[in-house]
Scaffold this motif. Structure first.
Motif, PDB file in Angstrom:
ATOM      1  N   TYR A  69     -10.069   6.508  -5.345  1.00 46.79           N
ATOM      2  CA  TYR A  69     -10.658   5.931  -6.565  1.00 46.79           C
ATOM      3  C   TYR A  69      -9.703   4.923  -7.191  1.00 46.79           C
ATOM      4  O   TYR A  69     -10.106   3.820  -7.612  1.00 46.79           O
ATOM      5  CB  TYR A  69     -10.990   7.063  -7.539  1.00 46.79           C
ATOM      6  N   GLU A  70      -8.431   5.267  -7.257  1.00 42.84           N
ATOM      7  CA  GLU A  70      -7.462   4.350  -7.848  1.00 42.84           C
ATOM      8  C   GLU A  70      -7.257   3.124  -6.949  1.00 42.84           C
ATOM      9  O   GLU A  70      -7.102   1.989  -7.446  1.00 42.84           O
ATOM     10  CB  GLU A  70      -6.145   5.075  -8.081  1.00 42.84           C
ATOM     11  N   ALA A  71      -7.265   3.343  -5.618  1.00 44.43           N
ATOM     12  CA  ALA A  71      -7.138   2.197  -4.712  1.00 44.43           C
ATOM     13  C   ALA A  71      -8.336   1.261  -4.823  1.00 44.43           C
ATOM     14  O   ALA A  71      -8.215   0.047  -4.609  1.00 44.43           O
ATOM     15  CB  ALA A  71      -7.006   2.692  -3.277  1.00 44.43           C
ATOM     16  N   ALA A  72      -9.483   1.827  -5.171  1.00 50.75           N
ATOM     17  CA  ALA A  72     -10.692   1.020  -5.339  1.00 50.75           C
ATOM     18  C   ALA A  72     -10.748   0.352  -6.697  1.00 50.75           C
ATOM     19  O   ALA A  72     -11.788  -0.191  -7.092  1.00 50.75           O
ATOM     20  CB  ALA A  72     -11.914   1.896  -5.126  1.00 50.75           C
ATOM     21  N   ALA A 110      -4.759  -3.498  -1.157  1.00 51.06           N
ATOM     22  CA  ALA A 110      -3.654  -2.585  -1.446  1.00 51.06           C
ATOM     23  C   ALA A 110      -3.081  -1.960  -0.182  1.00 51.06           C
ATOM     24  O   ALA A 110      -2.095  -1.227  -0.250  1.00 51.06           O
ATOM     25  CB  ALA A 110      -4.127  -1.484  -2.396  1.00 51.06           C
ATOM     26  N   GLY A 111      -3.705  -2.246   0.955  1.00 52.78           N
ATOM     27  CA  GLY A 111      -3.230  -1.675   2.206  1.00 52.78           C
ATOM     28  C   GLY A 111      -3.543  -0.202   2.329  1.00 52.78           C
ATOM     29  O   GLY A 111      -2.945   0.513   3.145  1.00 52.78           O
ATOM     30  N   PHE A 112      -4.487   0.275   1.533  1.00 49.26           N
ATOM     31  CA  PHE A 112      -4.866   1.691   1.558  1.00 49.26           C
ATOM     32  C   PHE A 112      -5.807   1.925   2.733  1.00 49.26           C
ATOM     33  O   PHE A 112      -6.786   1.209   2.912  1.00 49.26           O
ATOM     34  CB  PHE A 112      -5.550   2.076   0.236  1.00 49.26           C
ATOM     35  N   VAL A 113      -5.491   2.914   3.548  1.00 52.86           N
ATOM     36  CA  VAL A 113      -6.334   3.237   4.714  1.00 52.86           C
ATOM     37  C   VAL A 113      -7.260   4.395   4.341  1.00 52.86           C
ATOM     38  O   VAL A 113      -6.805   5.535   4.228  1.00 52.86           O
ATOM     39  CB  VAL A 113      -5.475   3.597   5.937  1.00 52.86           C
ATOM     40  N   PRO A 114      -8.548   4.114   4.136  1.00 52.76           N
ATOM     41  CA  PRO A 114      -9.451   5.206   3.734  1.00 52.76           C
ATOM     42  C   PRO A 114      -9.731   6.172   4.873  1.00 52.76           C
ATOM     43  O   PRO A 114      -9.663   5.810   6.051  1.00 52.76           O
ATOM     44  CB  PRO A 114     -10.727   4.463   3.317  1.00 52.76           C
ATOM     45  N   ARG A 115      -9.994   7.386   4.501  1.00 50.03           N
ATOM     46  CA  ARG A 115     -10.333   8.415   5.488  1.00 50.03           C
ATOM     47  C   ARG A 115     -11.707   8.102   6.092  1.00 50.03           C
ATOM     48  O   ARG A 115     -12.596   7.585   5.412  1.00 50.03           O
ATOM     49  CB  ARG A 115     -10.402   9.786   4.821  1.00 50.03           C
ATOM     50  N   PRO A 116     -11.948   8.491   7.333  1.00 49.05           N
ATOM     51  CA  PRO A 116     -13.283   8.299   7.918  1.00 49.05           C
ATOM     52  C   PRO A 116     -14.289   9.269   7.311  1.00 49.05           C
ATOM     53  O   PRO A 116     -13.935  10.299   6.727  1.00 49.05           O
ATOM     54  CB  PRO A 116     -13.059   8.577   9.402  1.00 49.05           C
ATOM     55  N   ARG A 117     -15.568   8.955   7.459  1.00 44.70           N
ATOM     56  CA  ARG A 117     -16.652   9.762   6.890  1.00 44.70           C
ATOM     57  C   ARG A 117     -16.585  11.208   7.389  1.00 44.70           C
ATOM     58  O   ARG A 117     -16.781  12.148   6.611  1.00 44.70           O
ATOM     59  CB  ARG A 117     -17.998   9.140   7.271  1.00 44.70           C
ATOM     60  N   SER A 123     -15.053   0.813   0.804  1.00 49.32           N
ATOM     61  CA  SER A 123     -15.403  -0.570   1.173  1.00 49.32           C
ATOM     62  C   SER A 123     -15.020  -1.588   0.106  1.00 49.32           C
ATOM     63  O   SER A 123     -15.215  -2.796   0.306  1.00 49.32           O
ATOM     64  CB  SER A 123     -16.919  -0.649   1.427  1.00 49.32           C
ATOM     65  N   ARG A 124     -14.454  -1.137  -0.989  1.00 49.46           N
ATOM     66  CA  ARG A 124     -14.090  -2.063  -2.072  1.00 49.46           C
ATOM     67  C   ARG A 124     -12.959  -2.987  -1.602  1.00 49.46           C
ATOM     68  O   ARG A 124     -12.000  -2.540  -0.928  1.00 49.46           O
ATOM     69  CB  ARG A 124     -13.635  -1.283  -3.303  1.00 49.46           C
ATOM     70  N   PRO A 125     -13.004  -4.272  -1.943  1.00 47.52           N
ATOM     71  CA  PRO A 125     -11.956  -5.213  -1.510  1.00 47.52           C
ATOM     72  C   PRO A 125     -10.559  -4.799  -1.930  1.00 47.52           C
ATOM     73  O   PRO A 125      -9.591  -5.018  -1.205  1.00 47.52           O
ATOM     74  CB  PRO A 125     -12.380  -6.530  -2.173  1.00 47.52           C
ATOM     75  N   SER A 126     -10.433  -4.198  -3.102  1.00 50.72           N
ATOM     76  CA  SER A 126      -9.108  -3.833  -3.595  1.00 50.72           C
ATOM     77  C   SER A 126      -8.429  -2.819  -2.682  1.00 50.72           C
ATOM     78  O   SER A 126      -7.192  -2.742  -2.624  1.00 50.72           O
ATOM     79  CB  SER A 126      -9.203  -3.274  -5.019  1.00 50.72           C
ATOM     80  N   VAL A 127      -9.210  -2.003  -1.971  1.00 53.96           N
ATOM     81  CA  VAL A 127      -8.646  -1.006  -1.062  1.00 53.96           C
ATOM     82  C   VAL A 127      -7.885  -1.707   0.064  1.00 53.96           C
ATOM     83  O   VAL A 127      -6.739  -1.354   0.398  1.00 53.96           O
ATOM     84  CB  VAL A 127      -9.747  -0.095  -0.497  1.00 53.96           C
ATOM     85  N   ALA A 128      -8.527  -2.690   0.687  1.00 58.83           N
ATOM     86  CA  ALA A 128      -7.868  -3.442   1.772  1.00 58.83           C
ATOM     87  C   ALA A 128      -6.676  -4.218   1.249  1.00 58.83           C
ATOM     88  O   ALA A 128      -5.612  -4.273   1.899  1.00 58.83           O
ATOM     89  CB  ALA A 128      -8.874  -4.385   2.435  1.00 58.83           C
TER      90      ALA A 128
END
Length: 853
Positions: free
Chosen positions: A16-19, A79-86, A72-77
């Motif tokens: 959430y914070e990365a987004a 920030a270099g944050f790697v989201p967990r898979p579904r 999928s939020r642009p800020s995640v990429a």
């Protein structure tokens, strides 16, 4: 939090914070995009982010969509944050849900025991509910028990208002089911229809509280007689649940006025949902107005309902313009749309345009049934067109059954009762009822009780007036009232007999008879009220009313007993039925005496006695006089009471009616005791016991023994008194009569006191006091409290004794019992003036409790 729930929260918070922490309202909006839409509140999403709750299984698809959106939020990429898979989120959520379900996901005191989930009596979540996403979300936001815990003010009541048939009940039930599925209301989720817009009498707040208390496990014998005491017990139960941190939800449907619901309003953390056709402006609530569905929502409802059960019926989508027209012709009312769905499912290959044409033509015949509201364009709304179409697609037997069912008074009807009304076997009746339910002209339940929506009932009654001739109508009504009288007579006979008596079909035992009467109580009372106004059925209505009096009295439904007596009295006078007039007056006197309106009870019994004397009914006249002696005795008019009993005894001299003779002697014994003519009292009781042994019921024998024990105490025969009270207590235990058990137990404690067993008497009186207080018998509880003071005084615990005597004195004065209040005041003075260095010579003797029945 548990280990897995903590990990889920930390991962979700990090994502959430990365987004870039989007607005919660944006996340809530994702739910509206789901198919079907998911209603979720800001407070719920916030609880997930802070870890105070874990998403339930119902929210799994939405939760996965939400974390997908965040990832999928642009800020995640950036920030270099790697989201967990579904798949990781799905597994993590599943493990956290299991942890929470096992009780490891929230802090808990070691000694804290889970009391379990409270009762849920909500009607089923409506099938194919659609639209209203904003309203559902608003309701859930107000229902969330977490709302207001951050210091803001939470309004615990939501009032949903709108016209009939617009879907108010469906909306609140849908929201209520979503709330309960999230575990928000461990105290229970209760539903009641107050029938504010039905033809019959509406329920009031006290009656609603009565039913809620019974659902919550309060036994009928513990329900107070007076309306305000029922409401007080309801509030006390809510307070207890609040102390246990177990919020409860109450759904109160079909409210007509503020007075029906205002006394039921709970305080935090509980929640109340109310529906009404009127805006209850004076009710402190979140007011939510519901109008007809929009055309897209109405078409969506048609589409989803047609597809229930994975049926491949796409007419609402493929024939969109006709579906929209059909929605408009149904007034965009959910009730009419559901009826239309039933018709469409019966004719799966018929174009919607044909239905539109029929519905348009039928509208010209519906002027007589206009609903008291207007649509968004200010036009009167009518739903009879849909009812006509539904009826036209039924078979002839189904149409006839639909009309005849409207003749049944009361809110619903059981399958067996419907079979009598329709003059059909039960299996054939069940098939007809099921067919009508499929057409949405009836609402069924798992208990095989069937209801009509109020507008449908009006329509069915009109069909009956048009299509049933007078002979057919009278025959159906005669079958129904005769059935009610037959079964009520059988049930009453069983309840008046001892537990080991032969069963009276169809009731195998007391429990079966009592269960049937309780299930049918509302319908039976409605039957009396309805048929008492129909000349051919007056005598049957009077007979039915007379058979209900014992049950209503023993189950402490004194408000209904009083109403029944009034109807019975008015009907008997109009019909010139003098015997039933006298019986109605005796019933009225009994009800008035139970709520301590003794002067009015005296008038009723005196008038009853005059009637039976005039008709030459000697035994019943004597019974009326015996009943008359009871309120006279309570007012300490002992000489008058004794004179009345002398008259009763003279009437019975030439009869062999043992029960009446026993009752006269028992009341005479109690009166002599009040006059302090103890030997005469004992003689009267002993004569009564000789007559009663083997000739009267366990109930009568128990009451006789208990009052006899009181008289024995008055002459110092305490060990014999103990034996009499113990025998009475055992008889009452065998009948599971808690109220009379408490009376016998209190009198037994008094005998122990007289024998110097003060500790034993004290503990027993405390049990008696708690029992009476829990049952709402305030007067007996006050007397027991003064008896507790007497025991404490005998044990030289004078300060404690004074507190008890003072509280008892105040309570008895407030209830208008000057005599008992004076005794408590005397005991109080003695406790305060007693020397501190030894036991005082006190007159504080325990009050005896006699059974007035």
């Amino acid at each position: 939090m548990g280990e897995h729930a903590d990990r889920l929260r930390s991962e979700l918070r990090a994502l959430y914070e990365a987004a870039d922490q989007p607005l919660l309202s944006q996340l809530v909006g994702i739910g509206r995009q789901q198919r079907p839409p998911v209603a979720v509140s800001d407070a719920t999403v916030s609880a997930w982010l802070t870890g105070t709750s874990v998403p339930s299984h119902r929210f799994t698809p939405y939760f996965l969509a939400m974390v997908g959106f965040l990832g999928s939020r642009p800020s995640v990429a950036r920030a270099g944050f790697v989201p967990r898979p579904r798949a990781w989120w799905a597994q993590a959520l599943d493990v956290a849900q299991k942890e929470r379900a096992a009780g490891r996901g929230r802090p808990r005191a070691a000694a804290d025991e889970d009391p379990g989930t409270g009762p849920v009596t909500l009607l089923a979540d409506p099938v194919a509910f659609t639209g209203r996403a904003d309203l559902v979300g608003e309701l859930l936001e107000h229902l969330d028990p977490g709302t207001g815990r951050d210091g803001t003010t939470a309004v615990g009541v939501s009032a949903v208002t709108g016209m009939g048939g617009v879907g108010k009940t469906a909306l609140v039930l849908h929201a209520a089911h979503q709330a309960t599925s999230r575990g928000w209301f461990p105290g229970g989720a209760l539903f009641i229809d107050l029938r504010g817009y039905h033809d019959g009498a509406a329920l009031d707040a006290a009656q609603a509280a009565d039913r809620f208390l019974r659902v919550l496990g309060v036994k009928d014998r513990d329900i107070p007689a007076e309306a305000e005491e029922k409401l007080s017990l309801w509030r006390a139960r809510l307070g207890r649940l609040a102390e246990q941190d177990r919020p409860l939800l109450a759904v109160v449907d079909n409210v007509h006025s503020l007075g029906q619901v205002a006394p039921l309003v709970p305080s935090a953390p509980h929640r109340l949902l109310v529906t009404s056709r009127r805006r209850l402006s004076a009710l402190s609530a979140r007011h939510i107005s519901v109008g007809p569905l929009t055309v897209p929502e109405a078409v969506d409802l048609l589409d989803q309902a047609l597809r229930v059960g994975d049926v491949a019926d796409d007419r609402a989508r493929a024939q969109r313009p006709d579906a929209e027209r059909l929605a408009e012709l149904c007034g965009r009312l959910p009730l009419a749309l559901q009826i239309m769905v039933a018709l469409l499912r019966e004719e799966r290959h018929r174009p919607l345009a044909d239905h539109c044409a029929e519905l348009a033509d039928a509208r010209n015949r519906l002027d007589a049934l206009q609903y008291d509201d207007i649509d968004g364009q200010g036009r009167p709304l009518a739903v009879r067109a849909a009812f006509d179409l539904s009826l036209g697609h039924l078979t002839q037997p189904q149409q006839e059954a639909f009309s005849v069912l409207s003749l049944a008074p009361g809110p619903d009807i059981a399958t067996d009762t419907a079979a009598e009304l329709l003059d059909l076997p039960v299996p054939a009746t069940r098939r007809l009822l099921t067919a009508l339910a499929r057409a949405h002209l009836l609402i069924g339940s798992p208990r095989e009780r069937w209801q009509m929506h109020d507008l449908v009932r009006l329509y069915a009654a009109e069909q009956a007036r048009v299509h049933l001739d007078a002979d057919a109508r009278e025959a159906a009504e005669t079958r129904l009232i005769a059935y009610h009288v037959r079964l009520a007579t059988a049930a009453d006979t069983v309840l008046r007999s001892d537990a080991d008596s032969e069963p009276v079909p169809p009731f195998a035992d007391h429990a079966a008879a009592r269960s049937w009467l309780e299930d049918e109580r509302t319908c039976l009372l409605a039957s009396v009220a309805s048929f008492s106004a129909v000349p051919p059925h007056l005598k049957s209505a009077l007979a039915l009313a007379n058979r209900l009096t014992q049950f209503l009295g023993t189950t402490r439904h004194f408000d209904e007993l009083s109403t029944l007596a009034d109807i019975m009295l008015e009907t008997a006078r109009a019909a010139g039925e003098r015997r039933y007039e006298g019986l109605a007056l005796m019933t009225r006197g009994t009800a008035l005496m139970e709520i301590r309106q003794f002067e009015s009870a005296i008038e009723a019994h005196e008038e009853a006695e005059r009637i039976f004397t005039g008709t030459g009914d000697t035994v019943v006249a004597a019974n009326a006089l015996t009943n008359l002696s009871i309120p006279l005795r309570h007012l300490r008019r002992f000489d008058e009471a004794a004179t009345v009993l002398t008259r009763a005894s003279a009437l019975l001299e030439e009869t062999d009616h043992l029960m009446s003779n026993v009752a006269v002697l028992a009341q005479l014994g109690t009166i002599r005791m009040g006059q302090e003519r103890f030997e005469e009292g004992i003689d009267a009781y002993e004569r009564a016991l000789r007559l009663a042994t083997g000739a009267v019921s366990d109930l009568q024998l128990g009451m006789l023994l208990d009052n006899y024990g009181n008289t024995l105490e008055s002459v110092g025969r305490f060990e014999e008194a103990v034996d009499a009270h113990q025998r009475a207590h055992r008889l009452f235990q065998g009948m599971n009569d808690v109220h009379r058990q408490a009376i016998a137990l209190g009198n037994l404690a008094g005998a122990h006191w007289e024998l110097g067993r003060f500790e034993e008497a004290l503990e027993t009186f405390r049990t008696v006091h708690d029992t009476f207080r829990g049952m709402g018998d305030s007067h007996s509880a006050a007397v027991a409290l003064d008896n507790i003071g007497a025991c404490l005084q005998a044990l030289d615990r004078l300060d404690e004794a004074a507190v008890c005597h003072e509280q008892a004195m105040v309570a008895l004065r407030d209830m208008g019992d000057a005599h008992q209040a004076e005794i408590a005041a005397k005991h109080l003075a003695e406790a305060r003036q007693a020397p501190a260095d030894g036991r005082s010579e006190s007159s504080a003797l325990p009050h005896a409790l006699d059974d007035p029945a």
